[in-house]
Enzyme design. Structure first.
Site, PDB file in Angstrom:
ATOM      1  CG  PHE A  10       4.990  25.654  -1.710  1.00  0.00           C
ATOM      2  CD1 PHE A  10       5.130  24.741  -0.675  1.00  0.00           C
ATOM      3  CD2 PHE A  10       4.374  25.231  -2.882  1.00  0.00           C
ATOM      4  CE1 PHE A  10       4.659  23.441  -0.795  1.00  0.00           C
ATOM      5  CE2 PHE A  10       3.898  23.925  -3.007  1.00  0.00           C
ATOM      6  CZ  PHE A  10       4.049  23.034  -1.950  1.00  0.00           C
ATOM      7  CG  ASN A  47       1.567  28.523  -3.082  1.00  0.00           C
ATOM      8  OD1 ASN A  47       1.389  27.706  -3.952  1.00  0.00           O
ATOM      9  ND2 ASN A  47       1.251  28.275  -1.831  1.00  0.00           N
ATOM     10  CE1 TYR A  50      -3.928  22.942  -5.450  1.00  0.00           C
ATOM     11  CE2 TYR A  50      -1.948  24.243  -5.850  1.00  0.00           C
ATOM     12  CZ  TYR A  50      -2.946  23.800  -4.996  1.00  0.00           C
ATOM     13  OH  TYR A  50      -2.971  24.226  -3.696  1.00  0.00           O
ATOM     14  CG  HIS A 109      -5.413  30.968   2.692  1.00  0.00           C
ATOM     15  ND1 HIS A 109      -6.592  30.436   2.221  1.00  0.00           N
ATOM     16  CD2 HIS A 109      -4.473  29.994   2.516  1.00  0.00           C
ATOM     17  CE1 HIS A 109      -6.370  29.202   1.775  1.00  0.00           C
ATOM     18  NE2 HIS A 109      -5.095  28.914   1.950  1.00  0.00           N
ATOM     19  NE  ARG A 168      44.832  30.918  25.680  1.00  0.00           N
ATOM     20  CZ  ARG A 168      44.859  29.653  26.094  1.00  0.00           C
ATOM     21  NH1 ARG A 168      45.321  28.702  25.288  1.00  0.00           N
ATOM     22  NH2 ARG A 168      44.428  29.327  27.282  1.00  0.00           N
ATOM     23  CD  GLU A 218      -0.821  22.620   2.768  1.00  0.00           C
ATOM     24  OE1 GLU A 218      -0.802  23.201   3.867  1.00  0.00           O
ATOM     25  OE2 GLU A 218      -1.517  23.000   1.815  1.00  0.00           O
ATOM     26  CE1 TYR A 230      41.609  27.548  26.539  1.00  0.00           C
ATOM     27  CE2 TYR A 230      39.560  26.346  26.275  1.00  0.00           C
ATOM     28  CZ  TYR A 230      40.929  26.352  26.476  1.00  0.00           C
ATOM     29  OH  TYR A 230      41.611  25.178  26.587  1.00  0.00           O
TER      30      TYR A 230
END
Length: 512
Positions: free
Chosen positions: A330, A196, A54, A84, A284, A416, A281
């Site tokens: 990844f 990746n 791959y 990409h 405190r 994915e 609060y």
């Protein structure tokens, strides 16, 4: 420019913060090189073979079943990067881009990515010579790596895309040439190794962490100022209270506040005959809230330190086992969880700080301070709307603190099918911390003004130094004036850590 030598697997949060704040260049320790070479040799052998591996001789994602001829492996990697480069939005800052590049170097330096030394050296040289890729801020879903932003980084290494050099944005090829560097033709798997990974979201989560921690330290200072301004009790800071509960952050927060308030004449003036039994609060319970937030930040810090040292691309070369294995490192789920934790802590530090501001400007609750901290209320509004602004910022941070990691959606034709959304989970932290810094800046202004109204009674020496430091930049508010610059300057003092330095009291450290 300083050069920091790093050994992957041993890099600390302090190292990473130095890269972020000081802009140091980074080089890998030479001991990394043999494992990088060994992994690359295994990838080269796989690229020359007939077995489908791959990302080496196959397509990507849903197209992983498509076998690629050996003669096309270089084009495969080039096409991967160009296709990409789909990031959109405002480019990230130079400091974020450089930290992202350094993190990618650390990942490659683990010797499991299969890249050539030439690629590692080019990334190091870009950091050393100031070639910074222009990287859009949007486009990653935080799984299969931060694909789009890392592709924009990789494109510059090929001579494509855009980069900044000497303060000028130009083509990636021109930037490399001006720096005396040469673009690379990517070899087998190298494009995949570059994109990746979780380095974009990890960089933003780390910077969010570093800035949130500094804000938490500032909050201990402003909280102490507010306590003295409203003549609050220091009894809730008694150490035994906090040791009985046992949480480290709470114990440290109380200790720091005790040290900041030690010696205050204002405090001593109302130990006797004070009709108030307990403070609200927001006064405190400051150690319990800010201290808990500090503990949460440290939990996130441990995750991010591990992630910064991790090999997060795919497939990974397991040299000793003689394997090239597809996995899922990844997937940025750990970073997504850490970013959500940082967001929660940031929102809560701001929430309790805002309530302290509301307390100080309210004459019913501030123990006789004038309304809205103006000497002539009615004609003047003082800090009335400054408090409203902090309410708006607090509310915005509450919305931004909603978890991102639970917001998965399938991508890439359902290959994915679960993603982390860590990228925008981490990216939002910058806005959240800016909001917090502004809230704390307003608290600094209001609390200092309140303390000055207690004259001739004096606050502690550390807090007096903080007020003096503020007054070097922002005058006391007498008559109403254009306040926006005061708010911005106070936020700058918070962001820079100047008030922490002025106090000169030991502060809790992020790394235990």
């Amino acid at each position: 420019m300083n050069i920091l030598t790093l050994t992957p697997g041993t890099v600390t949060l302090a190292d990473l913060e130095r890269i972020y704040r000081q802009g140091d260049a980074v080089q890998l320790d030479p001991s990394c090189r043999p494992s990088i070479i060994a992994a690359q040799e295994r990838i080269a052998a796989a690229a020359a073979g007939d077995v489908a591996v791959y990302g080496v001789n196959t397509g990507f994602g849903k197209l992983a079943s498509v076998k690629i001829a050996a003669k096309d492996t270089a084009k495969l990697q080039r096409n991967l990067i160009l296709s990409h480069c789909c990031g959109v939005g405002t480019p990230i800052t130079r400091s974020h881009a450089r930290l992202m590049m350094a993190l990618k170097l650390l990942s490659l330096g683990r010797g499991a990515s299969g890249v050539r030394l030439e690629l590692v050296d080019l990334l190091q040289d870009m950091l050393a010579k100031g070639v910074t890729p222009v990287i859009p801020s949007q486009g990653s879903v935080g799984a299969s790596g931060d694909l789009a932003p890392l592709a924009h980084m990789a494109a510059v290494m090929m001579g494509e895309g855009e980069a900044e050099f000497d303060g000028v944005v130009m083509s990636g090829g021109a930037a490399l040439a001006k720096a005396g560097l040469t673009a690379l033709e990517l070899g087998p798997k190298e494009g995949l190794a570059l994109i990746n990974g979780t380095q974009f979201c990890t960089a933003f989560a780390l910077t969010g962490l570093f800035d949130a921690w500094r804000a938490a330290q500032n909050a201990l200072v402003t909280a102490s100022l507010s306590t003295d301004a409203i003549m609050g009790s220091t009894a809730p800071l008694q150490p035994e209270i906090h040791s009985l509960r046992g949480h480290a952050g709470q114990i440290e927060a109380a200790t720091t506040m005790r040290n900041l308030l030690a010696g205050s004449v204002i405090r001593e003036s109302h130990r006797e005959d004070d009709t108030r039994v307990q403070d609200p609060y927001c006064i405190r319970c400051q150690p319990q809230v800010t201290g808990a937030a500090m503990d949460v930040l440290r939990m996130a810090a441990r995750t991010l330190e591990v992630e910064a040292n991790a090999a997060t691309d795919n497939p990974l070369v397991l040299t000793e086992a003689g394997l090239i294995v597809s996995g899922g490192n990844f997937h940025a789920e750990p970073v997504g969880f850490a970013a959500d934790m940082i967001a929660l802590a940031t929102a809560e530090i701001g929430a309790i700080a805002q309530r302290r501001i509301a307390l100080i400007v309210d004459p019913v609750l501030s123990h006789d301070l004038p309304p809205f901290l103006t000497p002539n209320p009615g004609l003047n509004s003082g800090y009335m709307i400054a408090e409203v602004t902090t309410a708006a910022l607090m509310s915005e941070n509450k919305h931004l603190a909603n978890p991102c990691v639970t917001d998965s959606t399938p991508t890439s034709a359902n290959q994915e099918d679960h993603v982390s959304m860590a990228a925008h989970g981490a990216f939002r932290l910058g806005r959240m911390v800016e909001n917090l810094e502004r809230i704390l800046g307003v608290e600094l202004l209001c609390a200092a003004q309140g303390i000055e109204f207690r004259t001739p009674l004096q606050t502690s020496a550390p807090l007096a130094r903080v007020v003096a430091g503020l007054r070097q930049q922002v005058d006391k508010l007498e008559d109403d004036r254009y306040l926006a610059p005061d708010l911005e300057q106070a936020a700058v003092l918070v962001k820079s850590g100047a008030m922490i330095q002025a106090a000169d009291v030991a502060m809790p450290e992020l790394a235990l």
